[in-house]
Design a protein around this motif. Sequence first.
Motif, PDB file in Angstrom:
ATOM      1  N   ALA A  68       0.849  -1.194   0.000  1.00 18.78           N
ATOM      2  CA  ALA A  68       0.000   0.000   0.000  1.00 18.78           C
ATOM      3  C   ALA A  68       0.878   1.233   0.000  1.00 18.78           C
ATOM      4  N   LEU A  69       0.387   2.251  -0.661  1.00 15.03           N
ATOM      5  CA  LEU A  69       0.988   3.568  -0.521  1.00 15.03           C
ATOM      6  C   LEU A  69       0.488   4.159   0.799  1.00 15.03           C
ATOM      7  N   LEU A  70       1.412   4.561   1.630  1.00 10.95           N
ATOM      8  CA  LEU A  70       1.077   5.175   2.911  1.00 10.95           C
ATOM      9  C   LEU A  70       1.442   6.646   2.865  1.00 10.95           C
ATOM     10  N   ALA A  71       0.484   7.498   3.136  1.00 10.61           N
ATOM     11  CA  ALA A  71       0.723   8.936   3.263  1.00 10.61           C
ATOM     12  C   ALA A  71       0.404   9.340   4.692  1.00 10.61           C
ATOM     13  N   HIS A  72       1.287  10.097   5.305  1.00 10.15           N
ATOM     14  CA  HIS A  72       1.016  10.590   6.651  1.00 10.15           C
ATOM     15  C   HIS A  72       1.512  12.017   6.781  1.00 10.15           C
ATOM     16  N   ALA A  73       0.833  12.781   7.608  1.00  7.23           N
ATOM     17  CA  ALA A  73       1.225  14.160   7.849  1.00  7.23           C
ATOM     18  C   ALA A  73       2.538  14.184   8.620  1.00  7.23           C
ATOM     19  N   VAL A  74       3.477  14.999   8.180  1.00 19.44           N
ATOM     20  CA  VAL A  74       4.793  15.036   8.807  1.00 19.44           C
ATOM     21  C   VAL A  74       4.683  15.471  10.261  1.00 19.44           C
ATOM     22  N   ASP A  75       3.886  16.467  10.544  1.00 19.80           N
ATOM     23  CA  ASP A  75       3.771  16.994  11.900  1.00 19.80           C
ATOM     24  C   ASP A  75       2.761  16.241  12.749  1.00 19.80           C
ATOM     25  N   GLU A  76       1.991  15.366  12.135  1.00 14.66           N
ATOM     26  CA  GLU A  76       0.975  14.596  12.863  1.00 14.66           C
ATOM     27  C   GLU A  76       0.862  13.223  12.204  1.00 14.66           C
ATOM     28  N   PRO A  77       1.847  12.330  12.484  1.00  9.79           N
ATOM     29  CA  PRO A  77       1.894  11.048  11.762  1.00  9.79           C
ATOM     30  C   PRO A  77       0.639  10.213  11.891  1.00  9.79           C
ATOM     31  N   GLY A  78      -0.118  10.400  12.978  1.00 17.77           N
ATOM     32  CA  GLY A  78      -1.351   9.621  13.122  1.00 17.77           C
ATOM     33  C   GLY A  78      -2.398   9.971  12.089  1.00 17.77           C
ATOM     34  N   ARG A  79      -2.286  11.130  11.446  1.00 16.26           N
ATOM     35  CA  ARG A  79      -3.177  11.509  10.346  1.00 16.26           C
ATOM     36  C   ARG A  79      -2.621  10.879   9.090  1.00 16.26           C
ATOM     37  N   ARG A 444      10.920 -16.948  31.683  1.00 13.88           N
ATOM     38  CA  ARG A 444      10.147 -17.361  30.512  1.00 13.88           C
ATOM     39  C   ARG A 444       9.090 -16.318  30.185  1.00 13.88           C
ATOM     40  N   GLU A 445       8.890 -16.111  28.904  1.00 16.76           N
ATOM     41  CA  GLU A 445       7.837 -15.209  28.423  1.00 16.76           C
ATOM     42  C   GLU A 445       7.168 -15.844  27.216  1.00 16.76           C
ATOM     43  N   THR A 446       5.882 -15.576  27.072  1.00 13.46           N
ATOM     44  CA  THR A 446       5.130 -16.011  25.901  1.00 13.46           C
ATOM     45  C   THR A 446       4.469 -14.793  25.281  1.00 13.46           C
ATOM     46  N   TRP A 447       4.582 -14.675  23.961  1.00 12.09           N
ATOM     47  CA  TRP A 447       4.010 -13.544  23.235  1.00 12.09           C
ATOM     48  C   TRP A 447       3.124 -14.059  22.117  1.00 12.09           C
ATOM     49  N   ARG A 448       2.067 -13.289  21.834  1.00 10.86           N
ATOM     50  CA  ARG A 448       1.269 -13.525  20.623  1.00 10.86           C
ATOM     51  C   ARG A 448       1.608 -12.421  19.637  1.00 10.86           C
ATOM     52  N   LEU A 449       2.120 -12.814  18.463  1.00 12.64           N
ATOM     53  CA  LEU A 449       2.592 -11.847  17.476  1.00 12.64           C
ATOM     54  C   LEU A 449       1.679 -11.835  16.261  1.00 12.64           C
ATOM     55  N   ARG A 450       1.395 -10.641  15.784  1.00 12.27           N
ATOM     56  CA  ARG A 450       0.723 -10.467  14.481  1.00 12.27           C
ATOM     57  C   ARG A 450       1.018  -9.063  14.000  1.00 12.27           C
ATOM     58  N   TRP A 451       1.550  -8.975  12.794  1.00 11.63           N
ATOM     59  CA  TRP A 451       1.872  -7.665  12.222  1.00 11.63           C
ATOM     60  C   TRP A 451       0.690  -7.178  11.411  1.00 11.63           C
ATOM     61  N   GLU A 452       0.194  -6.005  11.761  1.00 14.43           N
ATOM     62  CA  GLU A 452      -0.912  -5.374  11.041  1.00 14.43           C
ATOM     63  C   GLU A 452      -0.380  -4.148  10.297  1.00 14.43           C
ATOM     64  N   PRO A 453      -0.928  -3.842   9.113  1.00 14.57           N
ATOM     65  CA  PRO A 453      -0.407  -2.716   8.326  1.00 14.57           C
ATOM     66  C   PRO A 453      -0.420  -1.391   9.062  1.00 14.57           C
ATOM     67  N   GLU A 454      -1.429  -1.156   9.887  1.00 16.44           N
ATOM     68  CA  GLU A 454      -1.503   0.137  10.552  1.00 16.44           C
ATOM     69  C   GLU A 454      -0.395   0.336  11.571  1.00 16.44           C
ATOM     70  N   LEU A 455       0.339  -0.733  11.901  1.00 18.48           N
ATOM     71  CA  LEU A 455       1.475  -0.563  12.805  1.00 18.48           C
ATOM     72  C   LEU A 455       2.562   0.299  12.175  1.00 18.48           C
ATOM     73  N   SER A 456       2.601   0.362  10.847  1.00 22.94           N
ATOM     74  CA  SER A 456       3.537   1.260  10.179  1.00 22.94           C
ATOM     75  C   SER A 456       3.237   2.711  10.535  1.00 22.94           C
ATOM     76  N   VAL A 457       1.954   3.022  10.694  1.00 20.39           N
ATOM     77  CA  VAL A 457       1.575   4.368  11.117  1.00 20.39           C
ATOM     78  C   VAL A 457       2.026   4.607  12.549  1.00 20.39           C
ATOM     79  N   ARG A 458       1.852   3.595  13.413  1.00 21.99           N
ATOM     80  CA  ARG A 458       2.284   3.749  14.802  1.00 21.99           C
ATOM     81  C   ARG A 458       3.791   3.982  14.880  1.00 21.99           C
ATOM     82  N   VAL A 459       4.545   3.300  14.032  1.00 20.95           N
ATOM     83  CA  VAL A 459       5.995   3.509  14.027  1.00 20.95           C
ATOM     84  C   VAL A 459       6.314   4.942  13.608  1.00 20.95           C
ATOM     85  N   ALA A 460       5.610   5.420  12.576  1.00 19.03           N
ATOM     86  CA  ALA A 460       5.846   6.799  12.137  1.00 19.03           C
ATOM     87  C   ALA A 460       5.494   7.788  13.252  1.00 19.03           C
TER      88      ALA A 460
END
Length: 792
Positions: A68-79, A444-460
Motif C-alpha cells: 500500500a501507498l502510505l501517506a502521513h502528515a509530517v507533523d501529525e503522523p497519526g493523520r 520465561r515469556e510467551t508472546w502472541r505476534l501479528r503484524w498489522e499494516p496500521e502498525l507502520s503508522v504507529r511507528v511513524a
Amino acid sequence: MSDDTAWRRSPGPGPLLLGVRHHGPGSARAVRAALDAARPRAVLIEGPPEADALIPLAADPEMRPPVALLAHAVDEPGRSAFWPLADFSPEWVALRWALEHAVPARFIDLPATHTLAWQRPEDPCEPDAGSGGGQQQIRVDPLAALAGAAGYDDPERWWEDVVEHRGGAGERDAFAPFAAVAEAMAALRETYGAGGRDRDPVREAHMRLRLRAAQREFGEQVAVVCGAWHVPALRAKHPVAADRELLKGLPKVKADLTWVPWTNRRLARASGYGAGIDSPGWYGHLFCAPDRPVERWLTKVAGLLREEDRIVSSAHVIEAVRLAETLAVMRGRPLPGLGETTDAVRAVLCEGSDVPLALVHDRLVVGDVLGEVPEAAPAVPLQRDLAREQRRLRLKPEALERELELDLRKETDAGRSRLLHRLRLLGVGWGEPAQSRGSTGTFRETWRLRWEPELSVRVAEAGVWGTTVEGAATGRVEADAVQASDLADVTGLAEHCLLAGLPDALPVVMRALADRAALDTDVGRLAQALPALVRSLRYGDVRGTDTRALAEVAEGLAERVFVGLPPACAALDADAADEMRGHVDAVHTAVGLLGETAAQAGPRQSDLRLRWRAVLRTLSGRDTVPGVLRGRAVRILLDEGELDPQEAARLMGLVLSPGTPPADAAAWIEGFVGGSGAGGMLLVHDERLLGLVDAWLTGVPAEAFTDVLPLLRRTFSVYEPGVRRTIGELVRRGPGERLRGGAGQAGGTPGFGAEPDAGRADAVLPMLRLLLGLGEGEEAEESDNDLVGAGR
C-alpha cells in the motif's frame, strides 16, 4: 505494429478511459489486455501524485504485493491514509505494464497533502474504496445498483458472473468491457449524480487537470486507469477555469509517502477497511490460475485440510468439483463461483461441518498473505532501525497470529523480549504478552505476534521520540514519568523500564516515583504500587539489571504501607473492605517476594517480614476492622506459621460464637477461607476448622440465614468441584466417622480429626525432595520440616 496503428484500434478519439473495480481480477486482466492492444504513450492511474517518485520501486524484485501507498502528515503522523494494491488490482497491473514497456506512469488523484488535511477522524484510512467498494462515505453503491438492475441480490455474485467468468484474455475486443461499464456508469451518474460523495467533484476536477496536462505532453495516446464511477466525469467537458476554481483554497498539510506491506485481511471488507472485496484470497487465485480455476482451488483446499490431519483423498476432490459444477448449472451460472465451491467443500471435503470450513475461509478465501517492500523504499529512521533489529533478532513480521516462547537466559530471546517491550511502550502493538504454558518462572515469556499494516503508522508516530527503538522508548518513558500523576502509573513505568532494558530512563522514573510516593497518602494506592515495584526487582534480577535504587524505594513504600494500613482498615463498608482485602493479599505477596530477591537479603529484610506480621496481628485483633480483613489476617498468619492451629481454631470459635452477628461471622469466614481454592483445601485437611464452620452454620437462626447465604455461596463457589464434593462428604458423614471410615477422633470437635496425619504426610517427602532438587542430611531434614509446616 506501430504505436499509432495500435492506438487507432482503441475506441474513439481522445484518451483511453479504463474504468475498473479496485481489486477486481477481471478488471485487472481486462486492463492488461487493453493496454497491450492500445500501446499508450503514457499511463495515468488513480492515486496521490506525490507518489510518482515511488513508482519505479514497483519493479523491484523485493516488492511483493499486497502493498500500500502510505501517506502521513509530517507533523501529525497519526493523520494518515492508505492506497492498498494487490497483484490482482488493476492499478498494480497498469503500473507493472508501464514499467515493463518503459512507458511513463503517473498518479492523478487529489494530492495527499489535501486528502490528509481534509480527513475527518471518522473517515476510513483508505481515501477511496473504488467503484463498487465498501467505502463508508458512499451513499450509492454502483456495483449493488447494477446487480439489482440485473435481478441479483448479491453484488459479488453478479460481478463474478458478468466479469470474472466471462471474456478475459479471450475477449475479441479488448475495449468492449470498458465501453459497457462506462455506459452503465453514465446512466447511474445521470440518476444519482455524485452518489452522495461530496468530495468526488473536487477529486475529479484534479484528475481532469492532470489528464489535460498529460495530453499536452503525450498527445491523445494516453490511457487512464481509474474507478469506473469516475469515467463519466472524466469524459464530460468541463471548463478549465471551473475545475481550477473547485481546487482553490483547499486545506494543506505537509505529507510524506512511502510503500508499506499490506495483508489480505486488510483487503477484506470484514476487517473494517472498505477495500471493496470480501474474498481477496479467492480473487487472487482467480487472477493467477492459468486454467481450470475450480479444480486448482479445490486442490488447494484439500492440501490445507490434509495439513490439519483431515482425511481428504483425490476422490474427494473429484467429487467436490463435480458437485460445484452441478450447482453452477442448477443456479444458472456460467462457471462455479465462490458460493458453489464453498458449498461443495462443506458437503464433500468437510463432511457437512462448518468448523473446518471456517479454517478454509480464514486461510484461503481471505488468506494470511503479508506483502513485502524493498529496503530502498523511503522510511522514517525509526522504521529502518526496527527493520535492522528484526533482521538481527530473526524476528520476521507475519500476518498470521503465532505464539513465541522466549527463554530470557538466552541472549537472542532476551533481545527479542526487550524489542517487543520497547515497541509496546511506543504504542506499537506487534506483540501482546500471553500466559506461559509450563514454567511460570521469570525467565520465561510467551508472546502472541501479528503484524498489522496500521502498525507502520504507529511507528511513524513514535518517530517523534527518537531515531532508534531504544532511544524512542527511553524518550517516551521519561516524558510519561514526568507527566504521570498517579503513583501506580509510575511504578508501572519502572516495571516496563526493566522489562524493556532501558537503564537510561530508570533514573528519571525513580525520581518521579520518589516524588509521587512522598506526596501520596492513600494507603490503597501505595499498596497497589508496591507489587509492581517488587516484580520489577525480580525482572531486573533475571535480566542482570542493577536495581538497588528501586529496592530502596520499594522498602520505603512498604514501611509507609505498614504504618498506614491499620487505621485505613477501620470502619470500611463491605465493598471497600473487599477491595482492601485485595490490597492486603498483594502486599503480603510483595513482602514475600522482596525477601526472595538476592539484592535484598539481610537483616533489614527480616525486619520487614517481622513488621508485616505485626501489622497482620494488629488487624486480626481489632474489632473496628471488618470481619473479612480480620479473617484474612488470621489466615495469612496461619499459613506463615506465625499462628498455631489451636490459636486459629480459638479465634474462629470466638468469631463464630452466638454473640457475633451472623453477617459479621460470615464475612470473617469469607476472609479466612475465601478468595481462592486454597481455603477449601485447608478445610479438607484441617477437619477441626471445618467442624467449627459446620457447627456455626447449622446454628444460624432461620431469619438470619437468608442474609448470610449469598456471602457463603460466594465463598465456597471458588472451590474446585472435587474440593466441594470432599467437604460435603466430610459433613455428611457427621460425628463418629472419618473420611475413610473408622472411629471418630478422640478430643476436638466430634466427627473430625484433631491433627493432620503425619505418617501420610511423611510418605510424600522423598518425592518432594527429588522434585525440588534438595540434598540429603541435615539440609534435607530442615527442608522436610519446612515442607511439613507449609502443608499444615
